[in-house]
Design a protein around this motif. Sequence first.
Motif, mmCIF file in Angstrom:
data_model
loop_
_atom_site.group_PDB
_atom_site.id
_atom_site.type_symbol
_atom_site.label_atom_id
_atom_site.label_comp_id
_atom_site.label_asym_id
_atom_site.label_seq_id
_atom_site.Cartn_x
_atom_site.Cartn_y
_atom_site.Cartn_z
ATOM 1 N N THR A 143 0.847 -1.190 0.000
ATOM 2 C CA THR A 143 0.000 0.000 0.000
ATOM 3 C C THR A 143 0.879 1.234 0.000
ATOM 4 O OG1 THR A 143 -1.658 -1.204 1.288
ATOM 5 C CG2 THR A 143 -1.875 1.183 1.191
ATOM 6 N N ILE A 144 0.751 2.045 -1.030
ATOM 7 C CA ILE A 144 1.582 3.239 -1.183
ATOM 8 C C ILE A 144 0.676 4.463 -1.168
ATOM 9 C CG2 ILE A 144 3.211 4.469 -2.663
ATOM 10 C CD1 ILE A 144 4.069 1.735 -3.785
ATOM 11 N N ALA A 145 0.871 5.317 -0.180
ATOM 12 C CA ALA A 145 0.007 6.493 -0.022
ATOM 13 C C ALA A 145 0.336 7.555 -1.059
ATOM 14 C CB ALA A 145 0.150 7.069 1.380
ATOM 15 N N ASP A 146 -0.706 8.073 -1.685
ATOM 16 C CA ASP A 146 -0.618 9.253 -2.545
ATOM 17 C C ASP A 146 -0.814 10.446 -1.610
ATOM 18 O OD1 ASP A 146 -0.886 11.265 -4.401
ATOM 19 O OD2 ASP A 146 -2.300 10.191 -5.678
ATOM 20 N N ILE A 147 0.282 11.083 -1.242
ATOM 21 C CA ILE A 147 0.269 12.060 -0.150
ATOM 22 C C ILE A 147 -0.149 13.440 -0.652
ATOM 23 C CG2 ILE A 147 1.751 13.249 1.527
ATOM 24 C CD1 ILE A 147 3.279 10.655 1.858
ATOM 25 N N PRO A 148 -1.104 14.078 0.022
ATOM 26 C CA PRO A 148 -1.513 15.433 -0.380
ATOM 27 C C PRO A 148 -0.450 16.457 -0.026
ATOM 28 C CG PRO A 148 -2.610 14.816 1.651
ATOM 29 C CD PRO A 148 -1.852 13.599 1.196
ATOM 30 N N THR A 149 -0.505 17.592 -0.692
ATOM 31 C CA THR A 149 0.399 18.696 -0.394
ATOM 32 C C THR A 149 -0.280 19.649 0.580
ATOM 33 O OG1 THR A 149 1.367 18.552 -2.615
ATOM 34 C CG2 THR A 149 1.763 20.578 -1.361
ATOM 35 N N PRO A 150 0.166 19.715 1.824
ATOM 36 C CA PRO A 150 -0.489 20.606 2.793
ATOM 37 C C PRO A 150 -0.128 22.073 2.528
ATOM 38 C CG PRO A 150 0.759 18.841 3.873
ATOM 39 C CD PRO A 150 1.218 18.905 2.451
ATOM 40 N N PHE A 151 -1.116 22.936 2.712
ATOM 41 C CA PHE A 151 -0.913 24.375 2.598
ATOM 42 C C PHE A 151 -1.220 25.032 3.931
ATOM 43 C CE2 PHE A 151 -2.511 23.211 -1.773
ATOM 44 C CZ PHE A 151 -1.267 23.233 -2.379
ATOM 45 N N ASP A 152 -0.551 26.154 4.184
ATOM 46 C CA ASP A 152 -0.853 26.905 5.398
ATOM 47 C C ASP A 152 -1.937 27.939 5.097
ATOM 48 O OD1 ASP A 152 0.389 29.074 4.113
ATOM 49 O OD2 ASP A 152 2.317 28.681 5.078
ATOM 50 N N ARG A 153 -2.318 28.698 6.088
ATOM 51 C CA ARG A 153 -3.439 29.629 5.939
ATOM 52 C C ARG A 153 -3.144 30.745 4.943
ATOM 53 N NH1 ARG A 153 -8.008 27.197 7.148
ATOM 54 N NH2 ARG A 153 -7.875 26.084 9.134
ATOM 55 N N CYS B 28 3.444 14.828 -5.117
ATOM 56 C CA CYS B 28 3.269 15.613 -6.352
ATOM 57 C C CYS B 28 2.492 14.852 -7.413
ATOM 58 C CB CYS B 28 4.621 16.054 -6.914
ATOM 59 S SG CYS B 28 5.502 17.235 -5.881
ATOM 60 N N GLU B 29 1.469 14.142 -6.974
ATOM 61 C CA GLU B 29 0.634 13.441 -7.938
ATOM 62 C C GLU B 29 -0.807 13.894 -7.760
ATOM 63 O OE1 GLU B 29 -1.054 10.848 -9.600
ATOM 64 O OE2 GLU B 29 0.363 10.699 -11.263
ATOM 65 N N ALA B 30 -1.788 13.013 -8.017
ATOM 66 C CA ALA B 30 -3.198 13.411 -8.022
ATOM 67 C C ALA B 30 -3.616 14.057 -6.707
ATOM 68 C CB ALA B 30 -4.075 12.206 -8.340
ATOM 69 N N ALA B 31 -3.321 13.388 -5.585
ATOM 70 C CA ALA B 31 -3.707 13.948 -4.287
ATOM 71 C C ALA B 31 -2.873 15.162 -3.918
ATOM 72 C CB ALA B 31 -3.582 12.883 -3.186
ATOM 73 N N PHE C 204 11.257 4.417 -0.237
ATOM 74 C CA PHE C 204 11.500 5.000 -1.545
ATOM 75 C C PHE C 204 10.520 6.143 -1.783
ATOM 76 C CE2 PHE C 204 13.259 0.813 -1.686
ATOM 77 C CZ PHE C 204 14.404 0.931 -2.457
ATOM 78 N N VAL C 205 10.999 7.182 -2.435
ATOM 79 C CA VAL C 205 10.165 8.347 -2.746
ATOM 80 C C VAL C 205 9.877 8.364 -4.238
ATOM 81 C CG1 VAL C 205 10.021 10.864 -2.755
ATOM 82 C CG2 VAL C 205 11.082 9.680 -0.815
ATOM 83 N N ILE C 206 8.590 8.309 -4.573
ATOM 84 C CA ILE C 206 8.136 8.423 -5.950
ATOM 85 C C ILE C 206 7.610 9.842 -6.136
ATOM 86 C CG2 ILE C 206 6.616 7.501 -7.729
ATOM 87 C CD1 ILE C 206 6.262 5.021 -5.848
ATOM 88 N N ALA C 207 8.037 10.505 -7.192
ATOM 89 C CA ALA C 207 7.583 11.862 -7.470
ATOM 90 C C ALA C 207 6.737 11.870 -8.735
ATOM 91 C CB ALA C 207 8.766 12.811 -7.641
ATOM 92 N N GLY C 208 5.538 12.436 -8.642
ATOM 93 C CA GLY C 208 4.740 12.642 -9.833
ATOM 94 C C GLY C 208 5.427 13.647 -10.736
ATOM 95 N N ALA C 209 5.521 13.315 -12.027
ATOM 96 C CA ALA C 209 6.246 14.188 -12.952
ATOM 97 C C ALA C 209 5.541 14.297 -14.293
ATOM 98 C CB ALA C 209 7.674 13.674 -13.148
ATOM 99 N N ALA D 137 16.143 16.499 -7.363
ATOM 100 C CA ALA D 137 15.687 16.714 -5.991
ATOM 101 C C ALA D 137 15.834 15.473 -5.124
ATOM 102 C CB ALA D 137 14.231 17.171 -5.996
ATOM 103 N N GLY D 138 16.245 14.352 -5.715
ATOM 104 C CA GLY D 138 16.534 13.159 -4.922
ATOM 105 C C GLY D 138 15.501 12.063 -4.965
ATOM 106 N N ALA D 139 14.482 12.173 -5.826
ATOM 107 C CA ALA D 139 13.467 11.123 -5.901
ATOM 108 C C ALA D 139 14.096 9.802 -6.333
ATOM 109 C CB ALA D 139 12.369 11.528 -6.876
ATOM 110 N N ASP D 140 13.494 8.702 -5.891
ATOM 111 C CA ASP D 140 13.966 7.368 -6.256
ATOM 112 C C ASP D 140 13.307 6.849 -7.523
ATOM 113 O OD1 ASP D 140 15.646 6.750 -3.840
ATOM 114 O OD2 ASP D 140 13.722 7.109 -2.853
ATOM 115 N N ALA D 141 12.149 7.400 -7.868
ATOM 116 C CA ALA D 141 11.409 6.991 -9.059
ATOM 117 C C ALA D 141 10.453 8.113 -9.412
ATOM 118 C CB ALA D 141 10.646 5.695 -8.813
ATOM 119 N N VAL D 142 9.946 8.075 -10.634
ATOM 120 C CA VAL D 142 8.951 9.060 -11.035
ATOM 121 C C VAL D 142 7.702 8.332 -11.537
ATOM 122 C CG1 VAL D 142 10.593 10.883 -11.590
ATOM 123 C CG2 VAL D 142 9.913 9.270 -13.362
ATOM 124 N N MET D 143 6.561 9.004 -11.369
ATOM 125 C CA MET D 143 5.308 8.520 -11.923
ATOM 126 C C MET D 143 4.882 9.483 -13.016
ATOM 127 S SD MET D 143 1.651 7.688 -10.057
ATOM 128 C CE MET D 143 2.313 6.196 -9.304
#
Length: 317
Positions: A19-29, A56-59, A86-91, A109-115
Amino acid sequence: MSRTSPTRREPATRWLAGTIADIPTPFDRSGGLDISALTRLCARQIEAGASAILVCEAAGEASTLTAAEREAVIRAAVAAACNRVFVIAGAGSNSTLQAVQNTRQAAAAGADAVMSVVPYYNRPTAEGIYAHFRAVGDATALPLILHDCPSRTGRTLPDEILIRLARWAQFGGLRDAAGDVARVVRLRSLVPPGFRLLAGDDAAAVPFAAAGGDGWFSLVANVAPHLCSAVLTACQCGRWPAGRRLHRRLLPLIELFDRDAPAALKYALSLQGLAAADVRLPLTELDPAAKAAVARAVAQIGTAPSRSVARPSHPLL
């Protein structure tokens, strides 16, 4: 890597499972990146035993991020991972040139793989899709994970194009959100053994596993990582009634995420004190009724599943 003939598959994507989480990008106020919250979300997946995280993907609302913000998000995820996952970066992009630039940026930036997603809006031909992904592959030495999501792109990644790409060791797997579970069975004997097939959404997790899938990319894992892990573990152990029962606990939240992601996902995380609910236009926050529905669904998930659902030793980890 030679680009004139298919090469022997390397073990770079043995970790692409579970199970690999598609992590959202949090924003501040103020609308800026909340790197502290992003670090918390990444750390949560690491603590839950994930093999990889996706940013940096859908979520992640990638289409609203500036180039500098994309780089900052990837670097923050890499720092949080600290070589533990491992860090996958949406690209992806609908512009091949932009997809190439995004891919090179992710590598720097150091990603291990790209989507990389099927180009959207342009509605390219099958050969155009193939040429697009080969151009992206030529731009990097990183493993590439293909993303097929026709509901967003307007084009399906044809099986014959996927099979041609999968012959190259660099193309390591597929995030399949096309909605055809039978495709897993169809493709398994047609792609190299090391090529990973993962469900592209939470609703398909159990059917995909039953069809022989290697795991799934998940939104709901951000909220309930241990429960998601238990679902897949039960399936891998052949305990299908348990897997279905655990998955049913997630379904109300999954349905809400399908309808209003990532706003519903971010609101759920705000209820857990992990990140603010803020999204960027053209997305807007949930209305009061939708917020109440998400709150009920989060409450219904309950506590983490019993440890009696033993975690097997996964051959890929």
